[in-house]
Design a protein around this motif. Sequence first.
Motif, PDB file in Angstrom:
ATOM      1  N   ALA A 104      -8.973   1.663  20.891  1.00  0.00           N
ATOM      2  CA  ALA A 104      -8.136   2.416  19.950  1.00  0.00           C
ATOM      3  C   ALA A 104      -7.321   1.472  19.069  1.00  0.00           C
ATOM      4  N   SER A 105      -6.810   0.388  19.662  1.00  0.00           N
ATOM      5  CA  SER A 105      -5.964  -0.534  18.910  1.00  0.00           C
ATOM      6  C   SER A 105      -6.737  -1.248  17.807  1.00  0.00           C
ATOM      7  N   GLN A 106      -8.033  -1.398  17.969  1.00  0.00           N
ATOM      8  CA  GLN A 106      -8.853  -2.061  16.948  1.00  0.00           C
ATOM      9  C   GLN A 106      -8.867  -1.277  15.637  1.00  0.00           C
ATOM     10  N   PHE A 107      -8.619   0.040  15.721  1.00  0.00           N
ATOM     11  CA  PHE A 107      -8.703   0.897  14.531  1.00  0.00           C
ATOM     12  C   PHE A 107      -7.365   1.557  14.209  1.00  0.00           C
ATOM     13  N   ALA A 108      -6.313   1.019  14.857  1.00  0.00           N
ATOM     14  CA  ALA A 108      -4.939   1.469  14.572  1.00  0.00           C
ATOM     15  C   ALA A 108      -4.778   2.979  14.719  1.00  0.00           C
ATOM     16  N   VAL A 109      -5.385   3.518  15.777  1.00  0.00           N
ATOM     17  CA  VAL A 109      -5.220   4.943  16.089  1.00  0.00           C
ATOM     18  C   VAL A 109      -4.781   5.062  17.541  1.00  0.00           C
ATOM     19  N   SER A 110      -4.222   6.202  17.891  1.00  0.00           N
ATOM     20  CA  SER A 110      -3.828   6.428  19.281  1.00  0.00           C
ATOM     21  C   SER A 110      -5.065   6.701  20.132  1.00  0.00           C
ATOM     22  N   THR A 111      -4.930   6.503  21.422  1.00  0.00           N
ATOM     23  CA  THR A 111      -6.057   6.801  22.320  1.00  0.00           C
ATOM     24  C   THR A 111      -6.420   8.286  22.254  1.00  0.00           C
ATOM     25  N   LYS A 112      -5.410   9.137  22.029  1.00  0.00           N
ATOM     26  CA  LYS A 112      -5.664  10.574  21.931  1.00  0.00           C
ATOM     27  C   LYS A 112      -6.487  10.905  20.690  1.00  0.00           C
ATOM     28  N   THR A 113      -6.144  10.282  19.551  1.00  0.00           N
ATOM     29  CA  THR A 113      -6.904  10.512  18.316  1.00  0.00           C
ATOM     30  C   THR A 113      -8.326  10.006  18.454  1.00  0.00           C
ATOM     31  N   LEU A 114      -8.484   8.806  19.014  1.00  0.00           N
ATOM     32  CA  LEU A 114      -9.818   8.245  19.199  1.00  0.00           C
ATOM     33  C   LEU A 114     -10.658   9.137  20.112  1.00  0.00           C
ATOM     34  N   SER A 115     -10.048   9.599  21.198  1.00  0.00           N
ATOM     35  CA  SER A 115     -10.776  10.466  22.138  1.00  0.00           C
ATOM     36  C   SER A 115     -11.226  11.756  21.462  1.00  0.00           C
ATOM     37  N   ARG A 116     -10.345  12.312  20.619  1.00  0.00           N
ATOM     38  CA  ARG A 116     -10.705  13.548  19.927  1.00  0.00           C
ATOM     39  C   ARG A 116     -11.879  13.324  18.973  1.00  0.00           C
ATOM     40  N   LYS A 117     -11.844  12.232  18.224  1.00  0.00           N
ATOM     41  CA  LYS A 117     -12.919  11.932  17.280  1.00  0.00           C
ATOM     42  C   LYS A 117     -14.242  11.700  18.009  1.00  0.00           C
ATOM     43  N   ILE A 118     -14.203  10.965  19.104  1.00  0.00           N
ATOM     44  CA  ILE A 118     -15.432  10.690  19.869  1.00  0.00           C
ATOM     45  C   ILE A 118     -15.966  11.970  20.501  1.00  0.00           C
ATOM     46  N   GLN A 119     -15.066  12.801  21.016  1.00  0.00           N
ATOM     47  CA  GLN A 119     -15.479  14.065  21.624  1.00  0.00           C
ATOM     48  C   GLN A 119     -16.157  14.965  20.598  1.00  0.00           C
ATOM     49  N   GLU A 120     -15.587  15.037  19.406  1.00  0.00           N
ATOM     50  CA  GLU A 120     -16.158  15.883  18.358  1.00  0.00           C
ATOM     51  C   GLU A 120     -17.513  15.365  17.894  1.00  0.00           C
ATOM     52  N   THR A 122     -19.672  13.154  19.611  1.00  0.00           N
ATOM     53  CA  THR A 122     -20.712  12.894  20.619  1.00  0.00           C
ATOM     54  C   THR A 122     -20.672  13.819  21.827  1.00  0.00           C
ATOM     55  N   GLY A 123     -19.544  14.495  22.026  1.00  0.00           N
ATOM     56  CA  GLY A 123     -19.412  15.330  23.212  1.00  0.00           C
ATOM     57  C   GLY A 123     -18.993  14.566  24.447  1.00  0.00           C
ATOM     58  N   ASP A 124     -18.775  13.246  24.314  1.00  0.00           N
ATOM     59  CA  ASP A 124     -18.416  12.401  25.453  1.00  0.00           C
ATOM     60  C   ASP A 124     -16.937  12.050  25.436  1.00  0.00           C
ATOM     61  N   SER A 125     -16.401  11.732  26.609  1.00  0.00           N
ATOM     62  CA  SER A 125     -15.084  11.120  26.686  1.00  0.00           C
ATOM     63  C   SER A 125     -15.199   9.678  26.184  1.00  0.00           C
ATOM     64  N   THR A 126     -14.075   9.033  25.906  1.00  0.00           N
ATOM     65  CA  THR A 126     -14.130   7.665  25.403  1.00  0.00           C
ATOM     66  C   THR A 126     -14.711   6.718  26.449  1.00  0.00           C
ATOM     67  N   ILE A 127     -14.349   6.920  27.709  1.00  0.00           N
ATOM     68  CA  ILE A 127     -14.902   6.080  28.787  1.00  0.00           C
ATOM     69  C   ILE A 127     -16.413   6.222  28.848  1.00  0.00           C
ATOM     70  N   LYS A 128     -16.902   7.452  28.801  1.00  0.00           N
ATOM     71  CA  LYS A 128     -18.352   7.660  28.868  1.00  0.00           C
ATOM     72  C   LYS A 128     -19.031   7.131  27.610  1.00  0.00           C
ATOM     73  N   PHE A 129     -18.360   7.216  26.487  1.00  0.00           N
ATOM     74  CA  PHE A 129     -18.874   6.683  25.227  1.00  0.00           C
ATOM     75  C   PHE A 129     -19.125   5.175  25.361  1.00  0.00           C
ATOM     76  N   ILE A 130     -18.153   4.468  25.934  1.00  0.00           N
ATOM     77  CA  ILE A 130     -18.306   3.030  26.157  1.00  0.00           C
ATOM     78  C   ILE A 130     -19.426   2.763  27.161  1.00  0.00           C
ATOM     79  N   GLN A 131     -19.431   3.529  28.252  1.00  0.00           N
ATOM     80  CA  GLN A 131     -20.468   3.348  29.281  1.00  0.00           C
ATOM     81  C   GLN A 131     -21.860   3.596  28.723  1.00  0.00           C
TER      82      GLN A 131
END
Length: 323
Positions: free
Chosen positions: A247-263, A265-274
């Motif tokens: 999240a810090s790489q793109f200057a967004v909160s972890t909550k914002t990043l998680s929302r964008k990834i969920q929308e 890909t349907g995955d959580s951020t952890i699963k997205f990385i995995q």
Amino acid sequence: MKTFLVLATEGILDSGLAITLDILRTANFLIERNHESQSFRIVTAGHRKKIRTGAGLELTCDYTFQQLLRGEAEADWVLLPGSGKKLLAELEDSLSSKEVSQVMDVLKHYAERGSCLSVSCASTFMLAEAGLLKGRTATTSWWLATAFRQRYPDVILDEAKMLVRDGNFLTAGAVFSQMDVVLDIVAEVVGSNIAYLCSRYLLIEQRSSQARFMIPTQNQHLDPIVIAAEKWIDKNIARPLSVQELASQFAVSTKTLSRKIQEATGDSTIKFIQRRKLMRAVHLLESTNLSIELVAERVGYQNGTMLRHLVKRELGVLPGGIR
């Protein structure tokens, strides 16, 4: 006598249509030869009596869609193989066509009568467009997952799965998952022994997931941050990565990043990385002779045990099985 109804649209993928009919006919042959149970009927239907497949071959159908809607054919299972639409824009345009409108009416007609419905590949869009997957779990071709999720947010999509069964609805991934669909239905209707014999006669291997076949760069997302996050993970894949760091790489909160990834890909951020790490690991397993320990090191895991667990959980096989 059970009846299998196979729906064929203009330009249907020849492989999906052919493997459906071939497996069903092989099952009937084995039933009759082994006297194991009663054989079943196989019938086909199109918007006209004669339709053209994607390769230009002609199929003479037993029924038209209009005849089906008039109640002229009962069906225990309705199977709709892949539509043959290769481009997303072409697929989305087809959903408003007269032919696809008839297909959706046919699907709703049989759903209301308690028939089981099966669709695969791009045809999953027709089942969702008809409103029959609302609130249900489904799968589709992995490269169409982002578009599917955006168009049908009320469907719980798991594109890593080869097959997903939810009530009377069976959905499948990319076109050759049609093999898995028909074998699964044969096993349910006439028994696992006949399905097993079909797979042996036709040399069909079991595949529980389409995740190992995914090409991450082909699963396009519209959100620029998600695209950038994928590239950054790939560049830093050889070390442990945290959600906070990403999240810090793109200057967004972890909550914002998680929302964008969920929308996207349907995955959580952890699963997205995995998932990114898993796809790189699968590539290394298939294309190199590196040990499991070294593959794990290349994708940022402490040891091979962690990688084995991830591969088994997500793909249903051990790393050695992939290799």
